[in-house]
Motif scaffolding. Sequence first.
Motif, PDB file in Angstrom:
ATOM      1  N   PRO A 113      -2.508  50.530  78.530  1.00  0.00           N
ATOM      2  CA  PRO A 113      -2.115  51.861  78.069  1.00  0.00           C
ATOM      3  C   PRO A 113      -1.094  51.756  76.953  1.00  0.00           C
ATOM      4  N   PRO A 114      -0.940  52.793  76.137  1.00  0.00           N
ATOM      5  CA  PRO A 114       0.058  52.762  75.072  1.00  0.00           C
ATOM      6  C   PRO A 114       1.456  52.683  75.642  1.00  0.00           C
ATOM      7  N   GLU A 115       2.394  52.189  74.798  1.00  0.00           N
ATOM      8  CA  GLU A 115       3.765  52.066  75.234  1.00  0.00           C
ATOM      9  C   GLU A 115       4.366  53.441  75.483  1.00  0.00           C
ATOM     10  N   PRO A 116       5.176  53.579  76.530  1.00  0.00           N
ATOM     11  CA  PRO A 116       5.820  54.857  76.758  1.00  0.00           C
ATOM     12  C   PRO A 116       6.900  55.097  75.717  1.00  0.00           C
ATOM     13  N   PRO A 117       7.243  56.354  75.454  1.00  0.00           N
ATOM     14  CA  PRO A 117       8.284  56.644  74.479  1.00  0.00           C
ATOM     15  C   PRO A 117       9.646  56.198  74.970  1.00  0.00           C
ATOM     16  N   ALA A 118      10.535  55.897  74.034  1.00  0.00           N
ATOM     17  CA  ALA A 118      11.887  55.483  74.388  1.00  0.00           C
ATOM     18  C   ALA A 118      12.667  56.667  74.916  1.00  0.00           C
ATOM     19  N   SER A 119      13.637  56.385  75.785  1.00  0.00           N
ATOM     20  CA  SER A 119      14.414  57.485  76.349  1.00  0.00           C
ATOM     21  C   SER A 119      15.897  57.204  76.299  1.00  0.00           C
ATOM     22  N   GLY A 120      16.338  56.247  75.505  1.00  0.00           N
ATOM     23  CA  GLY A 120      17.763  55.979  75.496  1.00  0.00           C
ATOM     24  C   GLY A 120      18.178  55.228  74.268  1.00  0.00           C
ATOM     25  N   GLY A 121      19.418  54.889  74.194  1.00  0.00           N
ATOM     26  CA  GLY A 121      19.950  54.174  73.067  1.00  0.00           C
ATOM     27  C   GLY A 121      21.174  53.405  73.479  1.00  0.00           C
TER      28      GLY A 121
ATOM     29  N   GLY B 221      26.224  59.095  78.235  1.00  0.00           N
ATOM     30  CA  GLY B 221      24.885  59.095  77.662  1.00  0.00           C
ATOM     31  C   GLY B 221      23.997  60.156  78.274  1.00  0.00           C
ATOM     32  N   VAL B 222      24.089  60.326  79.588  1.00  0.00           N
ATOM     33  CA  VAL B 222      23.309  61.369  80.247  1.00  0.00           C
ATOM     34  C   VAL B 222      23.849  62.742  79.887  1.00  0.00           C
ATOM     35  N   TRP B 223      25.171  62.893  79.864  1.00  0.00           N
ATOM     36  CA  TRP B 223      25.776  64.182  79.505  1.00  0.00           C
ATOM     37  C   TRP B 223      25.413  64.583  78.072  1.00  0.00           C
ATOM     38  N   GLY B 224      25.354  63.607  77.172  1.00  0.00           N
ATOM     39  CA  GLY B 224      25.102  63.887  75.768  1.00  0.00           C
ATOM     40  C   GLY B 224      23.700  64.384  75.464  1.00  0.00           C
ATOM     41  N   ARG B 225      22.791  64.284  76.412  1.00  0.00           N
ATOM     42  CA  ARG B 225      21.434  64.792  76.182  1.00  0.00           C
ATOM     43  C   ARG B 225      21.426  66.281  75.870  1.00  0.00           C
TER      44      ARG B 225
ATOM     45  N   LEU C  72      36.021  62.983  76.694  1.00  0.00           N
ATOM     46  CA  LEU C  72      36.699  62.302  77.791  1.00  0.00           C
ATOM     47  C   LEU C  72      35.908  61.074  78.244  1.00  0.00           C
ATOM     48  N   MET C  73      34.593  61.248  78.477  1.00  0.00           N
ATOM     49  CA  MET C  73      33.778  60.173  79.046  1.00  0.00           C
ATOM     50  C   MET C  73      33.339  59.142  78.019  1.00  0.00           C
ATOM     51  N   ASN C  74      33.179  59.549  76.763  1.00  0.00           N
ATOM     52  CA  ASN C  74      32.627  58.646  75.761  1.00  0.00           C
ATOM     53  C   ASN C  74      33.694  58.034  74.860  1.00  0.00           C
ATOM     54  N   ASN C  75      34.902  58.605  74.880  1.00  0.00           N
ATOM     55  CA  ASN C  75      35.953  58.100  74.007  1.00  0.00           C
ATOM     56  C   ASN C  75      37.243  57.818  74.756  1.00  0.00           C
ATOM     57  N   ALA C  76      37.885  58.866  75.271  1.00  0.00           N
ATOM     58  CA  ALA C  76      39.237  58.703  75.824  1.00  0.00           C
ATOM     59  C   ALA C  76      39.282  57.682  76.959  1.00  0.00           C
ATOM     60  N   VAL C  77      38.399  57.831  77.945  1.00  0.00           N
ATOM     61  CA  VAL C  77      38.434  56.937  79.107  1.00  0.00           C
ATOM     62  C   VAL C  77      37.999  55.511  78.759  1.00  0.00           C
ATOM     63  N   PRO C  78      36.793  55.306  78.177  1.00  0.00           N
ATOM     64  CA  PRO C  78      36.383  53.914  77.942  1.00  0.00           C
ATOM     65  C   PRO C  78      37.234  53.204  76.895  1.00  0.00           C
ATOM     66  N   PHE C  79      37.613  53.902  75.811  1.00  0.00           N
ATOM     67  CA  PHE C  79      38.445  53.263  74.800  1.00  0.00           C
ATOM     68  C   PHE C  79      39.757  52.777  75.414  1.00  0.00           C
ATOM     69  N   THR C  80      40.366  53.621  76.254  1.00  0.00           N
ATOM     70  CA  THR C  80      41.637  53.252  76.873  1.00  0.00           C
ATOM     71  C   THR C  80      41.467  52.077  77.826  1.00  0.00           C
ATOM     72  N   LEU C  81      40.407  52.103  78.630  1.00  0.00           N
ATOM     73  CA  LEU C  81      40.185  51.008  79.576  1.00  0.00           C
ATOM     74  C   LEU C  81      39.980  49.676  78.856  1.00  0.00           C
ATOM     75  N   TYR C  82      39.241  49.696  77.743  1.00  0.00           N
ATOM     76  CA  TYR C  82      39.016  48.447  77.011  1.00  0.00           C
ATOM     77  C   TYR C  82      40.314  47.929  76.385  1.00  0.00           C
ATOM     78  N   VAL C  83      41.121  48.836  75.829  1.00  0.00           N
ATOM     79  CA  VAL C  83      42.370  48.396  75.213  1.00  0.00           C
ATOM     80  C   VAL C  83      43.296  47.807  76.268  1.00  0.00           C
ATOM     81  N   VAL C  84      43.419  48.487  77.419  1.00  0.00           N
ATOM     82  CA  VAL C  84      44.256  47.971  78.505  1.00  0.00           C
ATOM     83  C   VAL C  84      43.744  46.604  78.968  1.00  0.00           C
ATOM     84  N   ALA C  85      42.420  46.481  79.118  1.00  0.00           N
ATOM     85  CA  ALA C  85      41.840  45.221  79.595  1.00  0.00           C
ATOM     86  C   ALA C  85      42.083  44.086  78.618  1.00  0.00           C
TER      87      ALA C  85
END
Length: 317
Positions: free
Chosen positions: A305-313, A164-168, A73-86
């Motif tokens: 200090p060393p670089e912190p690890p990545a936490s997203g994409g 993205g947060v839910w997918g963790r 719902l959050m990663n496909n249905a809602v955003p895909f539809t909003l972009y197509v409508v826009a």
Amino acid sequence: MSGADWLRLILLSVLWGGSFFFVGIAVPALPPLTIVLARVGLAALVLAAALPLLRLPWPRGARVWAALAVMGLMNNAVPFTLYVVAQGQITSGLASILNATTPLWGVVVAHVATRDERLTGAKALGVVLGFAGVAVMMGGAFGEGTLWAQAACLGAALSYALAGVWGRRFGRMGLPPLSAAFGQVSCAALILLPLVLLVDQPWNLPVPGWGVIAALLGLAVLSTSFAYGLYFRLIASAGAVNAFLVTFLVPVSAVALGVAFLGEVLALRQVAGMGLIGLGLVVIDGRLWRRVRRPAAGQIGGRLPPEPPASGGARSP
């Protein structure tokens, strides 16, 4: 990153930038919900064929499928539809630029919803710069019919950030990325199917031309199924931080395709806004600043200090 990783990154930006191009072709001929259903439904079929070939497991269990339904719902249905409508009101290039705000929303959502990805001073500055870019782009649209379309794109980017947060949780469930991708697009198709039958009534629609059919196939196979596989391969070989760079390149690909094939033109304020969003993402990413500081620290004998690890994409458009 290796040369192969850079090629993957550029190809991925073309595939995700191409999604806006494919939608631009399909949206004059088909209703938005039908376009999105075709995208996720065909992508589900392609991924269903790929899982056994790659010897990957199917999603199993009510708890896993419930989480996949929310993700779909959050990663496909809602955003895909909003972009197509826009994209019925604004250009594919402008929609892709607004999609680049996803990491900005992601920083805010992660700060509110997680304990390990808190907002830092640099991230806060990056968010402010990024949304200043949005304000610049939308400043000329107040009172125009395109304002709601731009707001829809921002809503879609926010939905990607929430996803993205839910997918963790899928990593903790032990579900491979492509198995999760199959599950979420399948759930999105099931969510959209009754709406399409009720609202669009596709049996009453004229048969689309071959160009529209090709755009739908490109949207589903290239910009969704293949792009997911390439993205997860890039994360495995180059890391999430480097994969994040695709966010900078997607608008470039989408704008170039729109200008070359759809006759689109970007206004000067949109270019300026894209620059501010890009600057905000550079500040959030932080690597350029760290590279500038290292030589200076070396000259004065300092240590960093060393670089912190990545936490997203990056998020798929």
